[in-house]
Design a protein around this motif. Sequence first.
Motif, PDB file in Angstrom:
ATOM      1  N   ASN A  76      -8.422   0.633  -7.143  1.00 56.86           N
ATOM      2  CA  ASN A  76      -7.749   0.468  -5.988  1.00 56.86           C
ATOM      3  C   ASN A  76      -7.303   1.362  -5.033  1.00 56.86           C
ATOM      4  N   ILE A  77      -7.962   2.320  -4.898  1.00 61.47           N
ATOM      5  CA  ILE A  77      -8.078   3.472  -4.054  1.00 61.47           C
ATOM      6  C   ILE A  77      -8.875   3.162  -2.777  1.00 61.47           C
ATOM      7  N   ARG A  78      -8.256   3.446  -1.571  1.00 55.61           N
ATOM      8  CA  ARG A  78      -8.970   3.282  -0.309  1.00 55.61           C
ATOM      9  C   ARG A  78      -8.512   4.214   0.598  1.00 55.61           C
ATOM     10  N   ASN A  79      -9.597   4.717   1.576  1.00 49.62           N
ATOM     11  CA  ASN A  79      -9.441   5.684   2.333  1.00 49.62           C
ATOM     12  C   ASN A  79      -9.177   6.987   1.687  1.00 49.62           C
ATOM     13  N   TYR A  80     -10.070   7.354   0.682  1.00 49.74           N
ATOM     14  CA  TYR A  80     -10.104   8.643   0.104  1.00 49.74           C
ATOM     15  C   TYR A  80     -10.541   9.730   0.942  1.00 49.74           C
ATOM     16  N   MET A 112       0.667  -1.111  -0.012  1.00 52.13           N
ATOM     17  CA  MET A 112      -0.176   0.121   0.117  1.00 52.13           C
ATOM     18  C   MET A 112       0.950   1.256   0.075  1.00 52.13           C
ATOM     19  N   LYS A 113       0.476   2.221  -0.761  1.00 54.24           N
ATOM     20  CA  LYS A 113       1.276   3.206  -0.806  1.00 54.24           C
ATOM     21  C   LYS A 113       0.210   4.621  -0.824  1.00 54.24           C
ATOM     22  N   ARG A 114       0.642   5.635   0.233  1.00 57.09           N
ATOM     23  CA  ARG A 114      -0.249   6.644   0.464  1.00 57.09           C
ATOM     24  C   ARG A 114       0.296   8.142  -0.467  1.00 57.09           C
ATOM     25  N   TYR A 115      -1.075   8.653  -0.797  1.00 58.12           N
ATOM     26  CA  TYR A 115      -0.733   9.920  -1.672  1.00 58.12           C
ATOM     27  C   TYR A 115      -1.497  11.067  -1.043  1.00 58.12           C
ATOM     28  N   ALA A 116      -0.882  12.300  -1.166  1.00 59.08           N
ATOM     29  CA  ALA A 116      -1.533  13.575  -0.633  1.00 59.08           C
ATOM     30  C   ALA A 116      -1.509  14.328  -1.992  1.00 59.08           C
ATOM     31  N   SER A 117      -2.501  15.286  -1.778  1.00 57.30           N
ATOM     32  CA  SER A 117      -2.439  16.378  -3.028  1.00 57.30           C
ATOM     33  C   SER A 117      -3.146  17.484  -2.484  1.00 57.30           C
ATOM     34  N   ILE A 118      -2.737  18.811  -3.160  1.00 57.56           N
ATOM     35  CA  ILE A 118      -3.450  19.979  -2.638  1.00 57.56           C
ATOM     36  C   ILE A 118      -3.670  20.689  -3.929  1.00 57.56           C
ATOM     37  N   THR A 119      -5.012  21.544  -3.639  1.00 59.38           N
ATOM     38  CA  THR A 119      -5.136  22.572  -4.907  1.00 59.38           C
ATOM     39  C   THR A 119      -6.001  23.604  -4.300  1.00 59.38           C
ATOM     40  N   GLY A 120      -6.239  24.588  -5.029  1.00 57.24           N
ATOM     41  CA  GLY A 120      -7.060  25.664  -4.648  1.00 57.24           C
ATOM     42  C   GLY A 120      -8.522  25.508  -4.911  1.00 57.24           C
ATOM     43  N   VAL A 121      -9.497  26.138  -4.366  1.00 60.39           N
ATOM     44  CA  VAL A 121     -10.919  26.008  -4.721  1.00 60.39           C
ATOM     45  C   VAL A 121     -11.381  27.516  -4.940  1.00 60.39           C
ATOM     46  N   LYS A 122     -12.100  27.904  -5.676  1.00 62.32           N
ATOM     47  CA  LYS A 122     -12.598  29.350  -5.918  1.00 62.32           C
ATOM     48  C   LYS A 122     -13.543  29.646  -4.846  1.00 62.32           C
ATOM     49  N   PRO A 123     -13.367  30.769  -4.155  1.00 61.33           N
ATOM     50  CA  PRO A 123     -14.010  31.068  -2.956  1.00 61.33           C
ATOM     51  C   PRO A 123     -15.509  30.843  -3.146  1.00 61.33           C
ATOM     52  N   ASP A 124     -15.861  31.549  -4.301  1.00 60.82           N
ATOM     53  CA  ASP A 124     -17.411  31.360  -4.486  1.00 60.82           C
ATOM     54  C   ASP A 124     -18.060  30.263  -4.917  1.00 60.82           C
ATOM     55  N   LYS A 125     -17.134  29.004  -5.222  1.00 60.08           N
ATOM     56  CA  LYS A 125     -17.706  27.746  -5.324  1.00 60.08           C
ATOM     57  C   LYS A 125     -17.282  26.519  -4.348  1.00 60.08           C
ATOM     58  N   VAL A 126     -16.955  27.214  -3.363  1.00 60.38           N
ATOM     59  CA  VAL A 126     -16.800  26.254  -2.268  1.00 60.38           C
ATOM     60  C   VAL A 126     -17.945  25.638  -1.777  1.00 60.38           C
ATOM     61  N   ALA A 127     -19.178  26.323  -1.585  1.00 60.56           N
ATOM     62  CA  ALA A 127     -20.386  25.566  -1.305  1.00 60.56           C
ATOM     63  C   ALA A 127     -20.655  24.615  -2.366  1.00 60.56           C
TER      64      ALA A 127
END
Length: 112
Positions: free
Chosen positions: A37-41, A1-16
Amino acid sequence: MKRYASITGVKPDKVARYKYLHAHAWPAVLKKIKECNIRNYSIYLKNIDGKPYLFSYFEYTGNNFTADMQKMTTDTNTRKWWKGTDPTQLPLPDATARGKIWSDMEEVFHTP
């Protein structure tokens, strides 16, 4: 098993909208995630200096990450899902340069 993490921005007016979509995730998309084969997403939201960011984490349990991700990107339901989620996001510069939405993160610590 390998862990993956990532980040992105989200448009403030699109959060909801982003939250709504994920509170009502499509069963076919969730099934495809498991088939690939993705778990614990998980996806988390954090405001930093007044700007919203998304952090994702998952565990990959398969043997061929590239092939499984290709299977996901060619799935019709997943592609339709992304047409709804992608416009809500603001990729970081490194992701934009690669034509991606999410920026990979380096794992610096883990304890089982």
